[in-house]
Design a protein around this motif. Sequence first.
Motif, mmCIF file in Angstrom:
data_model
loop_
_atom_site.group_PDB
_atom_site.id
_atom_site.type_symbol
_atom_site.label_atom_id
_atom_site.label_comp_id
_atom_site.label_asym_id
_atom_site.label_seq_id
_atom_site.Cartn_x
_atom_site.Cartn_y
_atom_site.Cartn_z
ATOM 1 N N THR A 50 0.894 -0.827 0.227
ATOM 2 C CA THR A 50 0.214 0.199 0.464
ATOM 3 C C THR A 50 0.792 1.344 -0.166
ATOM 4 N N GLU A 51 0.738 2.324 -0.699
ATOM 5 C CA GLU A 51 1.633 3.480 -1.278
ATOM 6 C C GLU A 51 0.814 4.794 -1.454
ATOM 7 N N VAL A 52 0.495 5.955 -0.350
ATOM 8 C CA VAL A 52 0.064 7.007 -0.857
ATOM 9 C C VAL A 52 0.888 8.266 -1.010
ATOM 10 N N SER A 53 1.076 8.572 -2.076
ATOM 11 C CA SER A 53 2.339 9.788 -2.826
ATOM 12 C C SER A 53 2.476 10.451 -1.360
ATOM 13 N N PRO A 54 3.517 10.621 -0.899
ATOM 14 C CA PRO A 54 3.631 12.281 0.633
ATOM 15 C C PRO A 54 2.750 13.135 0.478
ATOM 16 N N GLU A 55 3.053 13.293 -0.477
ATOM 17 C CA GLU A 55 1.896 14.850 -0.687
ATOM 18 C C GLU A 55 0.716 14.899 -0.376
ATOM 19 N N PHE A 56 0.085 13.209 0.016
ATOM 20 C CA PHE A 56 -1.668 13.491 0.382
ATOM 21 C C PHE A 56 -1.358 12.008 1.949
ATOM 22 N N GLU A 57 -0.142 12.251 2.622
ATOM 23 C CA GLU A 57 -0.384 11.283 3.439
ATOM 24 C C GLU A 57 -1.377 11.996 4.471
ATOM 25 N N GLY A 58 -1.211 10.789 5.351
ATOM 26 C CA GLY A 58 -1.829 11.705 6.719
ATOM 27 C C GLY A 58 -3.699 12.421 6.641
ATOM 28 N N LYS A 59 -4.097 11.666 5.358
ATOM 29 C CA LYS A 59 -5.574 12.280 4.794
ATOM 30 C C LYS A 59 -6.054 11.440 5.178
ATOM 31 N N GLY A 60 -6.183 9.807 5.438
ATOM 32 C CA GLY A 60 -6.972 8.685 5.464
ATOM 33 C C GLY A 60 -7.060 8.326 4.054
ATOM 34 N N LEU A 61 -6.364 8.429 2.353
ATOM 35 C CA LEU A 61 -6.457 7.791 2.037
ATOM 36 C C LEU A 61 -6.220 6.199 2.219
ATOM 37 N N ALA A 62 -5.024 5.475 3.239
ATOM 38 C CA ALA A 62 -4.758 3.900 2.885
ATOM 39 C C ALA A 62 -5.567 3.637 3.831
ATOM 40 N N GLY A 63 -6.011 3.982 4.304
ATOM 41 C CA GLY A 63 -7.790 3.567 4.742
ATOM 42 C C GLY A 63 -8.783 3.556 4.000
ATOM 43 N N GLN A 64 -8.789 4.728 3.163
ATOM 44 C CA GLN A 64 -10.009 4.488 2.271
ATOM 45 C C GLN A 64 -9.817 3.544 1.080
ATOM 46 N N LEU A 65 -8.626 2.922 0.773
ATOM 47 C CA LEU A 65 -7.861 1.870 -0.021
ATOM 48 C C LEU A 65 -8.154 0.855 0.877
ATOM 49 N N LEU A 66 -7.987 0.844 1.671
ATOM 50 C CA LEU A 66 -8.213 -1.060 2.879
ATOM 51 C C LEU A 66 -9.744 -1.170 2.732
ATOM 52 N N ASN A 67 -10.212 -0.168 3.677
ATOM 53 C CA ASN A 67 -12.376 -0.437 3.645
ATOM 54 C C ASN A 67 -12.556 -0.983 2.057
ATOM 55 N N ALA A 68 -11.893 -0.642 0.857
ATOM 56 C CA ALA A 68 -12.819 -0.364 -0.711
ATOM 57 C C ALA A 68 -12.048 -2.223 -0.961
ATOM 58 N N MET A 69 -10.988 -2.627 -0.294
ATOM 59 C CA MET A 69 -10.250 -3.821 -0.450
ATOM 60 C C MET A 69 -11.407 -4.670 0.343
ATOM 61 N N VAL A 70 -11.716 -4.600 1.280
ATOM 62 C CA VAL A 70 -11.745 -5.415 2.769
ATOM 63 C C VAL A 70 -13.364 -5.766 1.817
ATOM 64 N N GLU A 71 -13.653 -4.919 1.889
ATOM 65 C CA GLU A 71 -15.276 -5.095 0.889
ATOM 66 C C GLU A 71 -15.321 -5.460 -0.243
ATOM 67 N N TYR A 72 -14.300 -5.762 -0.904
ATOM 68 C CA TYR A 72 -14.065 -6.359 -2.254
ATOM 69 C C TYR A 72 -14.245 -8.025 -1.750
ATOM 70 N N ALA A 73 -13.083 -7.638 -0.891
ATOM 71 C CA ALA A 73 -12.759 -9.754 -0.275
ATOM 72 C C ALA A 73 -14.606 -10.043 -0.006
ATOM 73 N N ARG A 74 -15.201 -9.500 1.239
ATOM 74 C CA ARG A 74 -17.188 -9.741 1.736
ATOM 75 C C ARG A 74 -17.555 -9.895 0.508
ATOM 76 N N GLN A 75 -18.038 -8.483 0.126
ATOM 77 C CA GLN A 75 -18.769 -9.045 -1.412
ATOM 78 C C GLN A 75 -18.178 -10.554 -2.210
ATOM 79 N N HIS A 76 -16.961 -10.865 -2.575
ATOM 80 C CA HIS A 76 -16.332 -12.169 -3.203
ATOM 81 C C HIS A 76 -16.445 -13.175 -2.351
ATOM 82 N N GLN A 77 -16.249 -13.502 -1.223
ATOM 83 C CA GLN A 77 -16.176 -14.046 -0.507
ATOM 84 C C GLN A 77 -14.842 -14.684 -0.379
#
Length: 100
Positions: A42-69
């Motif tokens: 997981t990587e976020v551009s340095p100028e966008f760090e600290g804005k919760g973007l990695a968490g957004q990616l994590l949430n999308a990944m977990v949602e995808y995993a749940r939807q596809h078992q």
Amino acid sequence: MEPVQIVLTKGGRGAFYLREGEEPIGEMVFHIADGNMTVYHTEVSPEFEGKGLAGQLLNAMVEYARQHQLKVVPLCPYVHAQFKRHPERYEDVWSKEEAE
């Protein structure tokens, strides 16, 4: 900022992306095989760090995993740390045997 997008190849490799216009600002790289989604990086551009973007990616990944078992093998240090910090949120998708 655009919503999280997923790009998946026929071979099961892919990534979740965040973009600001045409500029990629975050990504989470994974591979799907045999009912598992192995998350490598997981990587976020340095100028966008600290804005919760990695968490957004994590949430999308977990949602995808749940939807596809899928079970998630968190080889990415960020994902593994979040799974360990909040096991109650990810228990249903966390493949602990594979990650240790």
